[in-house]
Every structure is written in C-alpha cells, then in structure tokens.
Scaffold this motif. Sequence first.
Motif, PDB file in Angstrom:
ATOM      1  N   SER A 295      -0.022   5.655   4.875  1.00 52.85           N
ATOM      2  CA  SER A 295      -1.028   4.766   4.286  1.00 52.85           C
ATOM      3  C   SER A 295      -0.754   3.314   4.677  1.00 52.85           C
ATOM      4  CB  SER A 295      -1.054   4.918   2.767  1.00 52.85           C
ATOM      5  OG  SER A 295       0.186   4.548   2.190  1.00 52.85           O
ATOM      6  N   GLY A 296       0.523   2.929   4.724  1.00 51.59           N
ATOM      7  CA  GLY A 296       0.883   1.579   5.156  1.00 51.59           C
ATOM      8  C   GLY A 296       0.647   1.378   6.643  1.00 51.59           C
ATOM      9  N   ILE A 297       0.927   2.423   7.429  1.00 51.99           N
ATOM     10  CA  ILE A 297       0.668   2.356   8.871  1.00 51.99           C
ATOM     11  C   ILE A 297      -0.824   2.189   9.120  1.00 51.99           C
ATOM     12  CG2 ILE A 297       0.764   3.685  11.029  1.00 51.99           C
ATOM     13  CD1 ILE A 297       3.358   4.957   9.922  1.00 51.99           C
ATOM     14  N   ALA A 298      -1.626   2.900   8.321  1.00 50.16           N
ATOM     15  CA  ALA A 298      -3.086   2.789   8.447  1.00 50.16           C
ATOM     16  C   ALA A 298      -3.569   1.376   8.131  1.00 50.16           C
ATOM     17  CB  ALA A 298      -3.767   3.792   7.527  1.00 50.16           C
ATOM     18  N   GLU A 299      -2.797   0.637   7.310  1.00 52.85           N
ATOM     19  CA  GLU A 299      -3.151  -0.741   6.974  1.00 52.85           C
ATOM     20  C   GLU A 299      -2.619  -1.737   7.995  1.00 52.85           C
ATOM     21  OE1 GLU A 299      -5.166  -1.826   4.913  1.00 52.85           O
ATOM     22  OE2 GLU A 299      -5.509  -0.155   3.553  1.00 52.85           O
ATOM     23  N   GLY A 300      -1.933  -1.241   9.023  1.00 52.39           N
ATOM     24  CA  GLY A 300      -1.463  -2.122  10.087  1.00 52.39           C
ATOM     25  C   GLY A 300       0.025  -2.381  10.103  1.00 52.39           C
ATOM     26  N   GLY A 301       0.801  -1.685   9.260  1.00 53.01           N
ATOM     27  CA  GLY A 301       2.251  -1.860   9.263  1.00 53.01           C
ATOM     28  C   GLY A 301       2.869  -1.364  10.574  1.00 53.01           C
TER      29      GLY A 301
ATOM     30  N   THR B  28       0.831  -1.203   0.000  1.00 51.50           N
ATOM     31  CA  THR B  28       0.000   0.000   0.000  1.00 51.50           C
ATOM     32  C   THR B  28       0.865   1.253   0.000  1.00 51.50           C
ATOM     33  OG1 THR B  28      -1.771  -1.152   1.191  1.00 51.50           O
ATOM     34  CG2 THR B  28      -1.807   1.264   1.241  1.00 51.50           C
ATOM     35  N   THR B  29       1.871   1.283   0.869  1.00 45.55           N
ATOM     36  CA  THR B  29       2.789   2.426   0.917  1.00 45.55           C
ATOM     37  C   THR B  29       3.461   2.610  -0.436  1.00 45.55           C
ATOM     38  OG1 THR B  29       3.228   2.238   3.286  1.00 45.55           O
ATOM     39  CG2 THR B  29       4.885   3.349   1.972  1.00 45.55           C
ATOM     40  N   PHE B  30       3.941   1.506  -1.001  1.00 45.07           N
ATOM     41  CA  PHE B  30       4.630   1.591  -2.289  1.00 45.07           C
ATOM     42  C   PHE B  30       3.711   2.135  -3.375  1.00 45.07           C
ATOM     43  CE2 PHE B  30       5.602  -0.219  -6.436  1.00 45.07           C
ATOM     44  CZ  PHE B  30       6.861   0.315  -6.637  1.00 45.07           C
ATOM     45  N   LEU B  31       2.495   1.595  -3.469  1.00 44.59           N
ATOM     46  CA  LEU B  31       1.572   2.051  -4.500  1.00 44.59           C
ATOM     47  C   LEU B  31       1.211   3.519  -4.311  1.00 44.59           C
ATOM     48  CD1 LEU B  31      -0.873  -0.947  -4.996  1.00 44.59           C
ATOM     49  CD2 LEU B  31       0.772  -0.047  -6.638  1.00 44.59           C
ATOM     50  N   THR B  32       1.079   3.946  -3.050  1.00 47.33           N
ATOM     51  CA  THR B  32       0.700   5.325  -2.772  1.00 47.33           C
ATOM     52  C   THR B  32       1.801   6.301  -3.174  1.00 47.33           C
ATOM     53  OG1 THR B  32      -0.591   4.517  -0.893  1.00 47.33           O
ATOM     54  CG2 THR B  32      -0.197   6.865  -0.986  1.00 47.33           C
ATOM     55  N   MET B  33       3.063   5.863  -3.058  1.00 48.24           N
ATOM     56  CA  MET B  33       4.170   6.762  -3.379  1.00 48.24           C
ATOM     57  C   MET B  33       4.830   6.421  -4.720  1.00 48.24           C
ATOM     58  SD  MET B  33       6.967   5.287  -0.603  1.00 48.24           S
ATOM     59  CE  MET B  33       8.317   6.355  -1.066  1.00 48.24           C
ATOM     60  N   SER B  34       4.296   5.445  -5.442  1.00 47.56           N
ATOM     61  CA  SER B  34       4.939   5.018  -6.686  1.00 47.56           C
ATOM     62  C   SER B  34       4.908   6.084  -7.772  1.00 47.56           C
ATOM     63  CB  SER B  34       4.281   3.726  -7.208  1.00 47.56           C
ATOM     64  OG  SER B  34       2.921   3.948  -7.522  1.00 47.56           O
TER      65      SER B  34
ATOM     66  N   LEU C 168      -4.527   8.911  -0.060  1.00 45.30           N
ATOM     67  CA  LEU C 168      -3.972  10.119   0.536  1.00 45.30           C
ATOM     68  C   LEU C 168      -5.004  10.856   1.392  1.00 45.30           C
ATOM     69  CD1 LEU C 168      -1.886  11.485  -2.487  1.00 45.30           C
ATOM     70  CD2 LEU C 168      -1.091  10.157  -0.538  1.00 45.30           C
ATOM     71  N   VAL C 169      -6.218  10.981   0.892  1.00 46.84           N
ATOM     72  CA  VAL C 169      -7.261  11.676   1.649  1.00 46.84           C
ATOM     73  C   VAL C 169      -7.622  10.906   2.918  1.00 46.84           C
ATOM     74  CG1 VAL C 169      -9.687  12.408   1.612  1.00 46.84           C
ATOM     75  CG2 VAL C 169      -8.206  12.892  -0.343  1.00 46.84           C
ATOM     76  N   LEU C 170      -7.731   9.590   2.826  1.00 46.40           N
ATOM     77  CA  LEU C 170      -8.072   8.788   4.011  1.00 46.40           C
ATOM     78  C   LEU C 170      -6.964   8.823   5.052  1.00 46.40           C
ATOM     79  CD1 LEU C 170     -10.614   7.062   4.735  1.00 46.40           C
ATOM     80  CD2 LEU C 170     -10.544   7.928   2.406  1.00 46.40           C
ATOM     81  N   VAL C 171      -5.717   8.888   4.611  1.00 47.16           N
ATOM     82  CA  VAL C 171      -4.611   9.039   5.552  1.00 47.16           C
ATOM     83  C   VAL C 171      -4.759  10.364   6.306  1.00 47.16           C
ATOM     84  CG1 VAL C 171      -2.126   9.486   5.711  1.00 47.16           C
ATOM     85  CG2 VAL C 171      -2.962   7.546   4.395  1.00 47.16           C
TER      86      VAL C 171
END
Length: 433
Positions: free
Chosen positions: A312-318, A26-32, A353-356
């Motif tokens: 975004s990755g932290i929000a997914e539980g990272g 998720t983090t990767f896709l968000t910042m890719s 990004l908005v949900l983060v």
Amino acid sequence: MQLLEKALGFNNITSSLRTEIVAGATTFLTMSYILAVNPAILATTGMDKGAVFTATALASAIATLLLAFMAKLPFAQAPSMGLNAFFAFTLCQAMHYTWQQSLAILLIEGLIFLFITFFNIREMILYSIPQNLRYAISAGIGMFIAFIGLKNAEIIVPKDGTFVGLGEFTPVSILGIIAIMLSGILMARQVKGALFYGIIIATIIGIPMGVTVLTDNWMPISAPHSLELTFCQFDFNGLLNYNTLLVIISLLIVNIFDTVGTLVGLAQKAGFTQPDGSISRAKEAMMSDAIGTTCGAMLGSSTITTYIESASGIAEGGKTGMTSFVVGMLFMLSLFFSPIFLLIPAAATSGALVLVGVLMLDSVKKIDLSNVGEAFPAFITMITMVLCYSIADGICLGILSYVILKFCLGKWQELNWTLMVLSVVFILNFIYA
C-alpha cells in the motif's frame, strides 16, 4: 539530504520527502490492525494483553527500522498473522506447550533463522524460484491481500455449503464497501495519498455507523504498558524431543516462504528486481526480519515477518528506506497513542487492501501463459495462496507442481538442486505437519 541518502537510500531527485512520509503513514495505517489483533490472540494463552501490545509495537519498530537502515527498502515488518495463530492455537492449545515454552521455541527458530540468513541459504532459496513463479507469487499475493480486505470487512464470510460467500449488509460490511469504493475513486482520480485518505475518511464515517467505537472517557494518549510480564520469560524444560524439532522445522519453512514470497511480490511491484531476477539488498532485508524474530521472542511477541501490506505504501510512491523509517517511528509513537490506533476498524483498511490487490495483479501479464508447462504451476501458486489462506502453502504447492511437471515432461534439466531438495522437504512437511 546526503545523510538521508547514505542512511536510508533517500534521494530528493528521484524521491519526494512528502511522498515517502505519506507512503510510510499509509503502510502503517494499513497494517496497524496488528496492534489490536496480536495482543488479543496471544492473550488467549494467558499472556498479559498490555505487555503483548508493548512487545508487538516495539518488535515491529525494531525490525522495520533495521530494514530501513540495512536494506533501505520501503517494506515494513511486524508479527505474522498466521504464525501468531500457530503460537496460540497450535503450540499452546493443541500441543499443550506453555506460552513460556512457546517463546523459547520462537527464540530457537529466530537464532536458526539468523544462521541460515548469514550463510546465504535463504538467498539461495529465493533465487532458485523460476521467473514465471515469481510473477505468479506477486499476483497471488495481490489476490490474497484483497481477500484479507474483503474478509476483514465481512463482505466475504464463511458459508456451510460453499465454504465462502457474500455476507449480509451490516454496518461493518457497508463501511467496507464505502472504504473500497472511496479508495478506488481517489486512486482513479490520481489523488496523492489516496489509500491513506481512504482509511482516515472511512474511520471517521464509521463513528456514526457504530463501527468505529469511541468508548466512554476515551483519551488519545496513554503510558506504555510494562514488559515485565513477558520479557525473556523463556522455559526450555521439556523441549528436547522429536515433536519440538518438527515444530521448529515447520515454523522455519512457513517463515522462510512467507518472507521470500512477500519479498518477491513487493520487489516486483516496486521495481527492485534486476534483469537477472535478483532482488536488490534481499539479504539485508531477510537479516532484519531474522533479527526482528529473535528480538520479538525476547520481548514477548510471536514471529516477525515482512508485511504484504507494505504494497500500500509502495502504491503511494514509497521507494526508499525513508518509507520504512516512517513506519518504524510510527510504531514507536503507537506506544503512547494506543487508543487512537486501536480505534481504526478493520473495515476502514479494506479499501487499501483491495486496491493493492488490483495494482499487484499486473504481474499476471508477464507470465508465459502460452506454455501450459509454465502457466499450470503459476496458476496453482496463485489459487492455492488464496484458498489455503497462506502465502507459504501457495509457494510450496506451486514449486511442487513445477518440479513434478518438469520431471514428467522429461525436462528435469530445467530444474536446480535447490528446487529438488525443497520439494522433498515440502512433501515431508505436509506428511508430518
């Protein structure tokens, strides 16, 4: 599992391997998007776009993997979006440095970065920031990253009379709205991997809309581009002057506070702050980005920083370095799958990004809003971070307002020497920038 715990801090009792992998993806896709944007910006200086793509992916992978093993935190690093524009449009175009000279300046800055990190100067700056301002930084970053998502989706656009305003309903903005609502619905329904699935689904929806562009003869795999045209292409001639010194100082200030601000915000969100306000393994995190910046300059990329999209990755539980390890490995894989990663439109990432931003806003409730002496600097930090489009400027103006207010209220004893020295440096930087 013991090896993973020792190397990356992963513990299968407190963490799930699947969750960490989804968080990293998720983090990767968000910042890719940086894989597409950074080469496009730096190519305006005359640098080879293919070589810059390879440099961007490699520098991001090296810095993020260093962070995974050194700090064991679920954060990711890549070339800074603000500083790549500074490199191209300020150093090369406005100040007329060649891109080879600009890379040399970045190398010098990276080496200084390593020095001040090794001697704990950056850590000292980090812990000098008052607790209320730290909460404000976290909330401000949330609003800032949400603003980036709205801007990328062209939902918010420039307006002559009001600076910004609501954009028209175009395929891009409609896809952005779909991505945001889809991510919100999935998150509200507590779907694991909600942001990750939101990006993937929005990218697919974007194909018939013409936003996700599949070119003729599109192939998902390609060989990595050569680094020969950018690797260690330094030119130190003509750099021994006062202007270059000011440039290096400006870069250091922006980079320090971009990273410090991001670390504070992400640590607050992920729960890595201790009762005394300190952040677990902060020095290791800052050292990895200092090394990354130096490596990036050698490879042919702009300054590396910790990415707020890590939220975004932290929000997914990272929770551990396993998340950042996944991000680093995906950056390595992107060398071979660049057509796929360049396919994801910015609008498809706007939902994440908005949900983060929504999730990071909870730091506001921890600010002492009953005391104007504390609430005012916190508010200045948050609002200027968004309106100046800069984490660093928001922190600088927030700290300045805090110091001035305490002096005027006769509460100078609540200040520390680090804050006062920083205030003087900020003022000089704003005057001579």
